[in-house]
Design an enzyme around this catalytic site. Structure first.
Site, PDB file in Angstrom:
ATOM      1  N   HIS A 184     -52.109  76.694  12.712  1.00 40.31           N
ATOM      2  CA  HIS A 184     -52.082  78.141  12.941  1.00 40.31           C
ATOM      3  C   HIS A 184     -53.533  78.623  13.021  1.00 40.31           C
ATOM      4  CE1 HIS A 184     -47.897  78.883  10.937  1.00 40.31           C
ATOM      5  NE2 HIS A 184     -47.791  79.130  12.223  1.00 40.31           N
ATOM      6  N   CYS A 287     -51.895  82.967   4.590  1.00 39.25           N
ATOM      7  CA  CYS A 287     -50.496  82.738   4.984  1.00 39.25           C
ATOM      8  C   CYS A 287     -49.539  83.588   4.152  1.00 39.25           C
ATOM      9  CB  CYS A 287     -50.106  81.273   4.805  1.00 39.25           C
ATOM     10  SG  CYS A 287     -51.134  80.125   5.704  1.00 39.25           S
TER      11      CYS A 287
END
Ligand code: ARG
Length: 294
Positions: A184, A287
């Protein structure tokens, strides 16, 4: 008491670095009550390794409490049994100016999270744009001043970058990730001063791990962000970049010691929070944090 050497160094660096200004943040988090690692969708996840849910909750609570003590507003979404990755709220969507671009997850294990987050956004006054394209929200999209930095290569698709561009009418800079450990964008790049100043375009300060990106993206980053902090492979490998900044306070992993020093040199105030348990799922501080921009 710091040793005299440390105190002197601190004085020298803080005197030469600019004063950083804290901005108020509104975050969405999810208590990891159902956290475990029961499948593998990134190289960090190893279901054979035991996880300790109570410890994950304790570590997460430290992050939550720190945000609150810094004056930020933290909202919570109810964790859903059977969705162990829901703690990583950054993947739940991408929100600017009261509009939420919903997530459409790449792997079926996380797909039900998309509608769950969109329901929360709607119930809390956000306009929701249902996504047609695969994207994992703020895990791959980061607002850096006026431009949206968008990651692709593992999770969010190029087509989602187009969808994002059409929806928000902003410049979207596509960046290609090439190392599966950094799947990511928020594992390889961190925005330190993400909000634009009054009345104009502002170039945001960012930090990133060059080797996580392909050649073209590295070139783009160097051109657009010549003053960026480039972190070492060692700091990147411990998820040092998976951090949250309010413009002044930067919450980072205690293992990212080099990055910590780089931040201090530039006048930021690092806060160390250990989310070792959540790292077993391949996620860290950023996150677990979704920014709600109204
Ligand atoms: N286990 C999760 C996944 O692989 C971790 C997500 C981490 N989130 C992030 N924003 N990088 O999807």
């Amino acid at each position: 008491m710091p040793t005299p050497t440390t105190a002197t160094e601190t004085r020298i660096t803080s005197a030469s670095a600019p004063e950083r200004i804290q901005q108020h943040r509104r975050y969405l988090m999810c208590r990891p009550e159902h956290f475990t690692v029961s499948y593998t969708i990134n190289p960090w996840m190893e279901p054979a390794n035991p996880t300790d849910t109570a410890k994950a909750v304790r570590q997460w609570q430290t992050l939550y409490d720190l945000y609150v003590s810094l004056g930020h507003e933290v909202h919570l979404i109810d964790p859903i049994p059977g969705l162990p990755d829901m703690v990583y709220t950054a993947n739940g969507g991408f929100l600017i100016d009261g509009t939420a671009y919903g997530a459409r997850f790449r792997y079926e294990q996380r797909m039900p999270e998309g509608p769950a987050f969109m329901d929360w956004f709607r119930a809390n006054g956000f306009e929701v744009a249902e996504p047609l394209e695969t994207n994992e929200g703020e895990g791959d999209f980061l607002l850096a001043g006026d431009v949206i930095l968008a990651g692709t290569g593992f999770r969010s698709t190029d087509a989602s970058h187009r969808e994002l561009r059409e929806l928000f009418g902003r410049e979207v800079l596509s960046l290609t990730l090439i190392d599966p450990r950094f799947y990511h964008l928020d594992t390889a790049l961190s925005v330190l001063d993400p909000v634009q100043g009054p009345g104009g375009v502002e170039r945001a300060n960012i930090a990133y791990l060059p080797h996580a990106f392909d050649e073209r993206s590295q070139q783009l980053l160097a051109e657009r962000f010549p003053d960026a902090i480039q972190v070492s492979d060692a700091d990147g490998a411990v998820f040092g970049l998976n951090s949250a900044s309010d413009g002044r306070n930067v919450i980072i992993s205690p293992r990212a010691t080099g990055f910590e020093a780089q931040l201090r040199e530039r006048g930021y105030v690092p806060h160390l929070v250990d989310l070792s348990e959540l790292l077993l799922g391949g996620g860290g501080i950023k996150c677990c944090t979704l920014e709600l921009r109204r």
